[in-house]
Design a protein around this motif. Structure first.
Motif, PDB file in Angstrom:
ATOM      1  N   GLN A  77       3.234  59.363  28.142  1.00 47.14           N
ATOM      2  CA  GLN A  77       2.241  58.798  27.248  1.00 47.14           C
ATOM      3  C   GLN A  77       2.888  58.032  26.106  1.00 47.14           C
ATOM      4  O   GLN A  77       4.010  58.334  25.693  1.00 47.14           O
ATOM      5  N   VAL A  78       2.162  57.049  25.618  1.00 48.18           N
ATOM      6  CA  VAL A  78       2.577  56.275  24.448  1.00 48.18           C
ATOM      7  C   VAL A  78       1.400  56.226  23.486  1.00 48.18           C
ATOM      8  O   VAL A  78       0.241  56.178  23.899  1.00 48.18           O
ATOM      9  N   THR A  79       1.709  56.244  22.195  1.00 53.06           N
ATOM     10  CA  THR A  79       0.697  56.046  21.169  1.00 53.06           C
ATOM     11  C   THR A  79       1.017  54.753  20.451  1.00 53.06           C
ATOM     12  O   THR A  79       2.092  54.603  19.860  1.00 53.06           O
ATOM     13  N   MET A  80       0.090  53.813  20.507  1.00 52.09           N
ATOM     14  CA  MET A  80       0.274  52.485  19.928  1.00 52.09           C
ATOM     15  C   MET A  80      -0.314  52.503  18.514  1.00 52.09           C
ATOM     16  O   MET A  80      -1.535  52.435  18.328  1.00 52.09           O
ATOM     17  N   ASN A  81       0.567  52.622  17.510  1.00 52.04           N
ATOM     18  CA  ASN A  81       0.148  52.721  16.114  1.00 52.04           C
ATOM     19  C   ASN A  81       0.178  51.343  15.443  1.00 52.04           C
ATOM     20  O   ASN A  81       1.180  50.622  15.509  1.00 52.04           O
ATOM     21  N   ALA A  82      -0.930  51.035  14.737  1.00 48.22           N
ATOM     22  CA  ALA A  82      -1.026  49.725  14.090  1.00 48.22           C
ATOM     23  C   ALA A  82      -0.134  49.628  12.869  1.00 48.22           C
ATOM     24  O   ALA A  82       0.343  48.537  12.519  1.00 48.22           O
ATOM     25  N   GLY A  83       0.120  50.737  12.175  1.00 48.35           N
ATOM     26  CA  GLY A  83       0.931  50.701  10.966  1.00 48.35           C
ATOM     27  C   GLY A  83       0.190  50.062   9.807  1.00 48.35           C
ATOM     28  O   GLY A  83      -0.984  49.683   9.893  1.00 48.35           O
ATOM     29  N   GLY A  84       0.869  49.933   8.691  1.00 49.38           N
ATOM     30  CA  GLY A  84       0.255  49.343   7.507  1.00 49.38           C
ATOM     31  C   GLY A  84      -0.855  50.215   6.970  1.00 49.38           C
ATOM     32  O   GLY A  84      -0.814  51.434   7.060  1.00 49.38           O
TER      33      GLY A  84
END
Length: 1015
Positions: free
Chosen positions: A390-397
């Motif tokens: 699994q991967v978690t795609m974090n937007a950041g900021g």
């Protein structure tokens, strides 16, 4: 009074006699259980038992008419001459002559395997004094994988708890599986499962270390029928507030002569519907189908004195498991007034192999005409191999920098503003369960004495590295990533990710600081019990029996989890803090083209999803090159080991969860019950007594103040600040702490025959749910400064329930084969467990004088009850009145309404309650062809995942099965689960915002094909 009874019995014996015999069904060539044998003109009615045997006592001397009634077949009568004080034998055959054994025609209705299964179920339902519902294993035709849970899910009032694609535990009347008991021929079955002990299911509390039963290890192949008892009588264990599910095994004495059933086939998943080898689910190429088979052998020997049933079954199922989780920020600001904004999306690709195997051997020996000795053995093996990446795609900021509308689109504000968190893990889960049950039954006249010793041992373990694969491959987050993401709807999972900046996310060398871990969860349950029962039919004209019994049970359970200690840093070639797993790439591609959710990844180089290392190759390397892996211990609370291990990890993995609990319960029980029939009214009542003794084997740690006094370093908060300090804290010998409670459990049921085809039942009874094991066993923590002890509570009382249920059943059509039923139930549970309670020494039940002045922070019981209420409506009919081509049509429909009320409004809502559900099956058979289409609709239900704002979205899932008769003995079959690939969605609601998707899961469609023969 005793002289009066003796005189009455003697006088009655001089004017009455006894009829014995068996009931044999010439249609299916089986001896019939539960047939109703009635002496006309009297109140004498008995059901036939195992091997179709029956005994009619106190029959008036002279010629009498005896009638045998059995659902789906015409009545059979015989005139029998009874001699006063004597016994006469008579054998009944029902269903026609042996020449008609292929099918028997009732008006325009033909008996088939499925019809016969329904007839058995309805006949047992008629006889049940426990407001029961019975279902024969023949009733639903072909079930994928032979999974008992898949078989039960279509029954009214029954839902299943799921772990991804697998049905695990049963829910009765809306109550979670820990409130229901599951037995094998009336004996408790051990069901070890470290997953439920540490994690839990979506629709039940997480990590409860509860007592729920999982159907992982039981195959329907070895089961003749399943009984659901809504009211548990005094003769049953009382630990079933929701009710009991009893699995009845096959008996050779139920058949005449030898019988062999053989099934061979295979299973496919629509996501991998291919005969070719391709990559996955592990890190190599392989086939996505394996052989499935089942073999049943039954025969009688020694002039019908020895009955033998042998069976073996194995199923192998590949399932593709996709999951997508969305995380939102719902705190608007002055500069960003959007109600909810996506900040991250987790995407899991978790293919799985599941293997189930069951081996049974049942022996019944008629040692004398009065004594039968039996031995029932069942060994079940469950093996699951899952590969979660699994991967978690974090937007950041900040939320204000997330572009788009925040629901259908999101991403990074800059080409390097986001990150990817890598996770998931492999699992290699084994469960072995052995049940051995020797028993006896002695019958002489009006007296029946039976007894049994039951041993059920179940062990579940993961142990990935021992099987040559990792649990997880931990790396640092991949930072400096830019991406855009878009989907088509707020409840959709068809995300399209496009990388806009940063290093190519498919480059494995960018994933730094490589580490590995093992999964070492384990759970063992060992059940031993011995029981003795005696039943006596009183010598009165009113059919009456008394039954008494005693039982002792010892339940030993232990669970451990060393995962937080089982971690290593990879320091081999290319590894180390600044290294990677680049030398060990996996051929696996996450979410490949054509995946069911519709997820797509496009890397900055035009490739696909982020890459993962080869966990199998690294697992092999761990054994061949152990020097390439370093388990470094933490230095202090602020300096972790290079493998990522903290002091808290060390403490948990070395002490607190080794074991998590280690408890023995001893239950002493006794009961008395009676049953009588007065014309149309049958009554049954009794009382059971159970005394429970608890022995918890626990750590006896030094307090933090004692650790400091011994010269070890502590933190500013006073906690141990080194490995040596933690080792000292737990260096004292373990101690045994005790608890005890006892209860009486009365029950009363009544059945009234309004007309021969219209029956009314009502029942009332009390039961308990024993405390979860983590709540009564574990490690205590002592604070000498604050004078507090934080501890489990071995004196915690069970939850106590009171249940009232009633039903009205109407049987109509050819020999009562059709049925309408309405059932209502209400279960009130008190003594709910509440945590974080401040108790005095006396309130806790402290036995250590040194702690008399301390306050105990523990668990206690709440008086405020929670009440489950349920209404069930069911309808079954065979449409034999239709034109000939449709005369084999049948319909099964049910509707269930469930709701929960709380005396204390602050009570956390019960997890996973389904308020409304509709289930239906449409069957059709013509000549050689049989088809069945089934569907289940479930309303919005919840809460889910321990959150009051999450609920499962309403959905409809459909199954399909069919068969074609190749010869009189051989059939081709198919079965399909979730034919339309309906997804599983958990939604989130929030004030002022539209509901949005939290979790999406889909497991594809499972197809089973094969041949089934009877010889």
């Amino acid at each position: 009074m005793s002289l009066t009874l003796t005189f009455a019995a003697s006088a009655l014996a001089q004017s009455t006699g006894t009829i014995t015999g068996h009931v044999f069904n010439t249609v299916n060539k089986e001896f019939v259980r539960d047939a109703e044998i009635h002496v006309e003109g009297t109140n004498i009615t008995v059901p036939s038992e195992t091997s179709g045997a029956f005994t009619l006592s106190r029959v008036p001397a002279g010629e009498v008419t005896v009638t045998v009634n059995y659902t789906g077949l015409p009545p059979t009568t015989a005139r029998i001459t009874v001699n006063a004080g004597g016994t006469v034998a008579h054998e009944f055959e029902i269903g026609g002559t042996a020449a008609d054994a292929g099918t028997v025609k009732l008006e325009t209705f033909r008996v088939t395997t499925e019809v016969d299964g329904n007839a058995k179920a309805l006949q047992r339902q008629k006889n049940s004094m426990n407001l029961g519902r019975s279902v024969s294993s023949d009733a639903f035709g072909n079930v994928t994988e032979g999974n008992v849970g898949e078989f039960l899910k279509y029954l009214p009032g029954v839902e299943m708890e799921y772990s991804e694609a697998d049905t695990r535990g049963p829910r009765l009347g809306g109550m979670s599986s820990e409130y229901a008991s599951v037995t094998l021929d009336g004996h408790s079955i051990a069901s070890a499962d470290a997953f439920s002990q540490y994690t839990g299911y979506e629709n039940s509390p997480a990590g409860t270390a509860n007592r729920s039963f999982g159907f992982d290890t039981i195959s329907i192949n070895s089961i003749e029928s399943i009984e659901i008892n809504r009211i548990t009588p005094a003769s049953m264990d009382a630990d079933a507030p929701a009710g009991n599910i009893n699995l009845k095994t096959r008996k050779a004495f139920d058949l005449k002569g030898r019988r062999i059933d053989l099934t061979v086939g295979t299973v496919f998943n629509t996501q991998e519907m291919t005969l070719k080898r391709d990559v996955g689910p592990d890190d190599s190429n392989g086939l996505k189908y394996r052989p499935n088979y089942a073999l049943n052998y039954s025969d009688v020997f020694l002039n019908n004195r020895l009955g033998v049933v042998l069976s073996v079954q194995e199923s192998n199922v590949f399932v593709e498991q996709y999951r997508v989780d969305d995380t939102y920020n719902r705190t608007p600001t002055a500069t960003d007034t959007r109600g909810q904004v996506l900040t991250g999306v987790l995407l899991k690709d978790g293919p799985k192999w599941t293997e189930r195997a069951t081996y049974t051997a049942t022996f019944d020996f008629r040692a004398t005409p009065n004594l039968t000795l039996s031995l029932n053995t069942l060994f079940a093996r469950y093996h699951a191999q899952f590969y979660n990446r699994q991967v978690t795609m974090n937007a950041g900021g900040t939320r204000a920098t997330v572009p788009g509308d925040g629901v259908l689109t999101y991403g990074t504000a800059t080409p390097t503003g986001g990150s990817i968190v890598f996770g998931g893990g492999n699992g290699d889960k084994f469960t072995n369960t052995l049940n051995v049950i020797p028993s006896f039954e002695y019958r002489r006249g009006n007296l029946t004495v039976d007894g049994a010793y039951a041993s059920s041992h179940s062990r579940n373990a993961y142990d990935n590295l021992a099987k040559g694969t990792l649990a997880t491959n931990n790396v640092n987050n991949l930072t400096g990533i830019g991406f855009t993401a878009v989907r088509t709807s707020a409840d959709g999972a068809d995300w399209k990710f496009a990388q806009t900046g940063g290093p190519d996310w498919t480059d494995l060398s960018q994933q730094k600081n490589p580490r590995i871990s093992d999964d070492t969860r384990a759970n063992t349950i060992d059940l031993k019990s011995g029981e003795l029962n005696s039943k006596y039919v009183l010598p009165f004209r009113l059919p009456t029996f008394l039954q008494v019994g005693a039982k002792d049970t010892r339940d030993y359970e232990i669970a451990k989890d060393t995962r937080s200690y089982s971690v290593w840093q990879f320091i081999g070639p290319g590894g180390g803090t600044t290294g990677s797993f680049a030398n060990y790439p996996s051929p696996i591609v996450l979410f490949p083209g054509g995946n069911q959710p519709g997820v797509q990844f496009t890397s900055i180089g035009g490739a696909g999803a982020p890459s993962f290392p080869n966990r199998d190759a690294l697992g092999t390397l761990f054994h061949t090159n152990p020097e390439d892996f370093l388990r470094s211990l933490p230095v202090s609370s602020t300096v972790a080991g290079s493998s990522g291990m903290t002091l808290s990890n060390y403490e948990s993995g070395r002490y607190l969860n080794v074991p998590t609990y280690d408890a023995t319960e001893t239950i002493h029980a006794g009961y008395a019950m009676a049953n009588t029939r007065i014309n149309k009214l049958q009554l049954q009542g009794g009382v059971r007594y159970e005394k429970t003794d608890i022995a918890s084997n626990e750590l006896d740690p030094y307090s933090n103040q004692q650790v400091k006094a011994a010269g070890f370093a502590v933190t500013s908060a006073g906690a141990p600040d080194s490995v040596a300090a933690i080792d000292y804290k737990y260096s004292r010998p373990r101690v045994i702490r005790h608890g005890q409670y006892d209860d009486y459990f009365p029950s009363l049921t009544a059945k009234y025959t309004i007309t021969p085809n219209l029956l009314a039942d009502i029942g009332w009874g009390k039961a308990i749910k024993r405390p979860n094991l983590k709540d009564i066993s574990g490690t205590r923590s002592i604070n000498d400064d604050a004078l507090t002890v934080t501890t489990p509570n071995p004196n915690l009382l069970p939850e106590r329930s009171e249940k009232l249920a009633a039903s009205l059943s109407y049987f109509f059509g050819s020999a009562g084969i059709n049925n309408l039923q309405v059932t209502a139930s209400r279960t009130k549970v008190k003594n709910q467990t509440i945590t974080g309670q401040n108790l005095t020494s006396d309130q806790y039940g402290n036995t250590d004088p040194a702690l008399d002045s301390y306050q105990f922070i523990s668990l206690s019981n709440a008086d405020a009850p929670v009440t489950w209420s349920s209404m069930e409506y069911s309808y079954t009919q065979y449409l034999s009145f239709l034109p000939r081509v449709f005369q084999g049509t049948s319909i099964n429909l049910s509707y269930t309404h469930t709701y929960v009320t709380y005396a204390n409004p602050a009570t956390f809502p019960v997890q996973g309650v389904i308020p409304n559900s509709v289930k239906g099956t449409l069957g059709w058979r013509y000549n050689r062809v049989g088809l069945s289409f089934s569907a289940i609709w479930q309303d919005n239900s919840g809460p889910f995942l321990n959150s009051t704002n999450r609920y499962q979205k309403e959905n409809t899932k459909c199954d399909l099965s069919g068969s074609y008769k190749l010869t009189n003995r051989l059939n081709f079959y198919l079965a399909c689960r979730n034919v339309f690939q309906q997804s599983h969605r958990i939604m989130e609601k929030s004030a002022g915002n539209p509901d949005v998707l939290f979790r999406y899961e889909n497991y594809g469609t499972i197809w089973s094909f094969g041949l089934k023969g009877t010889f």
